[in-house]
Design a protein around this motif. Structure first.
Motif, PDB file in Angstrom:
ATOM      1  N   ASN A   1       0.623  -1.360  -0.135  1.00  0.00           N
ATOM      2  CA  ASN A   1      -0.019  -0.077  -0.005  1.00  0.00           C
ATOM      3  C   ASN A   1       0.991   1.609   0.086  1.00  0.00           C
ATOM      4  N   ALA A   2       2.147   0.803  -1.060  1.00  0.00           N
ATOM      5  CA  ALA A   2       2.748   2.540  -1.061  1.00  0.00           C
ATOM      6  C   ALA A   2       3.436   3.592   0.040  1.00  0.00           C
ATOM      7  N   VAL A   3       2.471   3.180   1.195  1.00  0.00           N
ATOM      8  CA  VAL A   3       3.373   4.782   1.927  1.00  0.00           C
ATOM      9  C   VAL A   3       3.264   4.248   3.278  1.00  0.00           C
ATOM     10  N   HIS A   4       3.793   4.465   4.053  1.00  0.00           N
ATOM     11  CA  HIS A   4       3.695   4.520   5.911  1.00  0.00           C
ATOM     12  C   HIS A   4       3.869   5.486   6.495  1.00  0.00           C
ATOM     13  N   GLY A   5       2.617   6.058   7.439  1.00  0.00           N
ATOM     14  CA  GLY A   5       2.804   7.582   7.566  1.00  0.00           C
ATOM     15  C   GLY A   5       2.563   6.820   9.914  1.00  0.00           C
ATOM     16  N   SER A   6       3.443   7.893  10.536  1.00  0.00           N
ATOM     17  CA  SER A   6       3.097   7.633  11.710  1.00  0.00           C
ATOM     18  C   SER A   6       1.459   7.948  12.423  1.00  0.00           C
ATOM     19  N   ASP A   7       0.926   7.395  13.205  1.00  0.00           N
ATOM     20  CA  ASP A   7      -0.434   7.029  13.458  1.00  0.00           C
ATOM     21  C   ASP A   7      -0.946   8.348  14.678  1.00  0.00           C
ATOM     22  N   ALA A   8       0.624   8.442  15.585  1.00  0.00           N
ATOM     23  CA  ALA A   8       0.275   8.994  16.357  1.00  0.00           C
ATOM     24  C   ALA A   8       1.781  10.155  17.062  1.00  0.00           C
ATOM     25  N   PRO A   9       1.428  11.040  17.400  1.00  0.00           N
ATOM     26  CA  PRO A   9       2.639  12.331  17.966  1.00  0.00           C
ATOM     27  C   PRO A   9       3.677  10.840  18.544  1.00  0.00           C
ATOM     28  N   GLU A  10       2.917  10.217  19.330  1.00  0.00           N
ATOM     29  CA  GLU A  10       4.091   9.433  19.878  1.00  0.00           C
ATOM     30  C   GLU A  10       4.827   8.173  19.092  1.00  0.00           C
ATOM     31  N   SER A  11       4.227   7.996  18.470  1.00  0.00           N
ATOM     32  CA  SER A  11       4.817   6.347  17.720  1.00  0.00           C
ATOM     33  C   SER A  11       4.977   7.781  16.316  1.00  0.00           C
ATOM     34  N   ALA A  12       5.809   8.757  16.201  1.00  0.00           N
ATOM     35  CA  ALA A  12       6.295   9.305  15.464  1.00  0.00           C
ATOM     36  C   ALA A  12       7.534   9.804  16.119  1.00  0.00           C
ATOM     37  N   ALA A  13       7.716  10.106  17.390  1.00  0.00           N
ATOM     38  CA  ALA A  13       8.971  10.074  18.067  1.00  0.00           C
ATOM     39  C   ALA A  13      10.015   9.125  17.773  1.00  0.00           C
ATOM     40  N   ARG A  14       8.789   7.713  18.377  1.00  0.00           N
ATOM     41  CA  ARG A  14       9.429   6.370  18.539  1.00  0.00           C
ATOM     42  C   ARG A  14      10.098   5.838  16.788  1.00  0.00           C
ATOM     43  N   GLU A  15       9.226   6.600  15.827  1.00  0.00           N
ATOM     44  CA  GLU A  15       9.725   5.944  14.685  1.00  0.00           C
ATOM     45  C   GLU A  15      11.394   7.062  14.153  1.00  0.00           C
ATOM     46  N   ILE A  16      10.818   8.124  13.917  1.00  0.00           N
ATOM     47  CA  ILE A  16      12.214   9.158  13.828  1.00  0.00           C
ATOM     48  C   ILE A  16      13.209   8.502  14.456  1.00  0.00           C
ATOM     49  N   ALA A  17      13.043   7.734  15.961  1.00  0.00           N
ATOM     50  CA  ALA A  17      14.283   7.700  16.443  1.00  0.00           C
ATOM     51  C   ALA A  17      14.768   6.190  16.122  1.00  0.00           C
ATOM     52  N   TYR A  18      13.695   5.546  15.760  1.00  0.00           N
ATOM     53  CA  TYR A  18      14.400   4.247  15.016  1.00  0.00           C
ATOM     54  C   TYR A  18      14.859   3.926  13.816  1.00  0.00           C
ATOM     55  N   PHE A  19      14.763   5.624  12.783  1.00  0.00           N
ATOM     56  CA  PHE A  19      15.967   5.417  11.644  1.00  0.00           C
ATOM     57  C   PHE A  19      16.751   6.757  11.686  1.00  0.00           C
ATOM     58  N   PHE A  20      16.038   7.793  12.453  1.00  0.00           N
ATOM     59  CA  PHE A  20      17.866   8.730  12.178  1.00  0.00           C
ATOM     60  C   PHE A  20      17.979   9.325  13.949  1.00  0.00           C
ATOM     61  N   SER A  21      19.353   9.765  13.839  1.00  0.00           N
ATOM     62  CA  SER A  21      19.835  10.449  14.293  1.00  0.00           C
ATOM     63  C   SER A  21      19.755  11.745  14.849  1.00  0.00           C
ATOM     64  N   GLU A  22      19.937  12.385  15.806  1.00  0.00           N
ATOM     65  CA  GLU A  22      19.139  13.862  15.595  1.00  0.00           C
ATOM     66  C   GLU A  22      19.844  14.806  15.031  1.00  0.00           C
ATOM     67  N   GLU A  23      21.239  14.558  15.031  1.00  0.00           N
ATOM     68  CA  GLU A  23      22.127  15.099  13.608  1.00  0.00           C
ATOM     69  C   GLU A  23      21.658  14.807  12.452  1.00  0.00           C
ATOM     70  N   GLU A  24      20.552  13.810  11.948  1.00  0.00           N
ATOM     71  CA  GLU A  24      20.029  13.454  10.929  1.00  0.00           C
ATOM     72  C   GLU A  24      19.013  14.537  10.668  1.00  0.00           C
ATOM     73  N   VAL A  25      18.577  14.836  11.298  1.00  0.00           N
ATOM     74  CA  VAL A  25      17.024  15.615  11.119  1.00  0.00           C
ATOM     75  C   VAL A  25      17.464  17.056  10.878  1.00  0.00           C
ATOM     76  N   CYS A  26      17.240  18.026   9.982  1.00  0.00           N
ATOM     77  CA  CYS A  26      17.308  19.467   9.719  1.00  0.00           C
ATOM     78  C   CYS A  26      16.499  20.461  10.302  1.00  0.00           C
ATOM     79  N   PRO A  27      16.565  19.915  10.430  1.00  0.00           N
ATOM     80  CA  PRO A  27      14.409  21.725  10.350  1.00  0.00           C
ATOM     81  C   PRO A  27      15.155  23.417   9.828  1.00  0.00           C
ATOM     82  N   ARG A  28      13.806  23.089   9.620  1.00  0.00           N
ATOM     83  CA  ARG A  28      13.923  24.755   8.978  1.00  0.00           C
ATOM     84  C   ARG A  28      14.546  25.744   9.834  1.00  0.00           C
ATOM     85  N   THR A  29      15.850  26.352   8.888  1.00  0.00           N
ATOM     86  CA  THR A  29      16.216  27.358   9.312  1.00  0.00           C
ATOM     87  C   THR A  29      16.357  29.039   9.187  1.00  0.00           C
ATOM     88  N   ARG A  30      15.503  29.239   7.833  1.00  0.00           N
ATOM     89  CA  ARG A  30      15.050  30.061   7.145  1.00  0.00           C
ATOM     90  C   ARG A  30      14.578  30.146   5.902  1.00  0.00           C
TER      91      ARG A  30
END
Ligand code: RTP
Ligand code: MG
Length: 143
Positions: free
Chosen positions: A114-143
């Protein structure tokens, strides 16, 4: 609502269909920003760990087979109400029930592929992001 992050996977079927860019365009057109991204070919261990909540379900083996059948794109999306916004862009789990114009209506063949996955809640989002990415790999907007 403040900025929120969610975790997304473009699954092996959609990568094989060569629609990574088309799907990224949907995210961006909806106001979601890609703040981390990479391509990975999941090991069985990684896929089983990611979907551990479903380990007792009858479809678990098929789900792991599918998720390890080819490379995936994993990404962090940031925006207003990102978790719900992404679920709306994705559409229902079963593409036969997905609203017209959603990613699953347009790109998914079946409930199993079914093509895509997306987190189903903010708590699962935080867990799933940490499962694949270190903090330095996430680059929030600066400009
Ligand atoms: P996902 O986690 O992949 O974003 O999907 P979802 O939240 O919409 O659905 P979920 O209930 O979390 O199920 C995870 C994946 O398992 C497969 N599934 N098959 N045959 C079935 O009844 C069934 N139910 C779920 C789907 O591929 C679903 O994306
Ligand atoms: Mg789910």
């Amino acid at each position: 609502m403040a900025l929120q992050r969610t975790f997304s996977i473009i699954k092996p079927d959609a990568v094989a269909k060569n629609v990574i860019g088309a799907i990224y365009n949907r995210f961006e057109s909806a106001g979601l920003r890609i703040v981390a991204s990479k391509m990975v070919h999941l090991s069985r261990e990684q896929a089983e760990g990611f979907y551990a909540e479903h380990s007792e379900r009858p479809f678990f083996g098929a789900l792991v087979d599918f998720m390890t059948s080819g490379p995936v794109m994993v990404q962090v999306l940031e925006g207003e109400n990102a978790v719900l916004a992404n679920r709306e862009i994705m559409g229902a789990t079963n593409p036969a029930e997905a609203a017209a114009g959603t990613l699953r209506a347009d790109y998914a063949a079946s409930i199993d592929e079914n093509a895509v996955h997306g987190s189903d809640a903010p708590e699962s989002a935080a867990r799933e992001i940490a499962y694949f990415f270190s903090e330095e790999e996430v680059c929030p907007r600066t400009r």
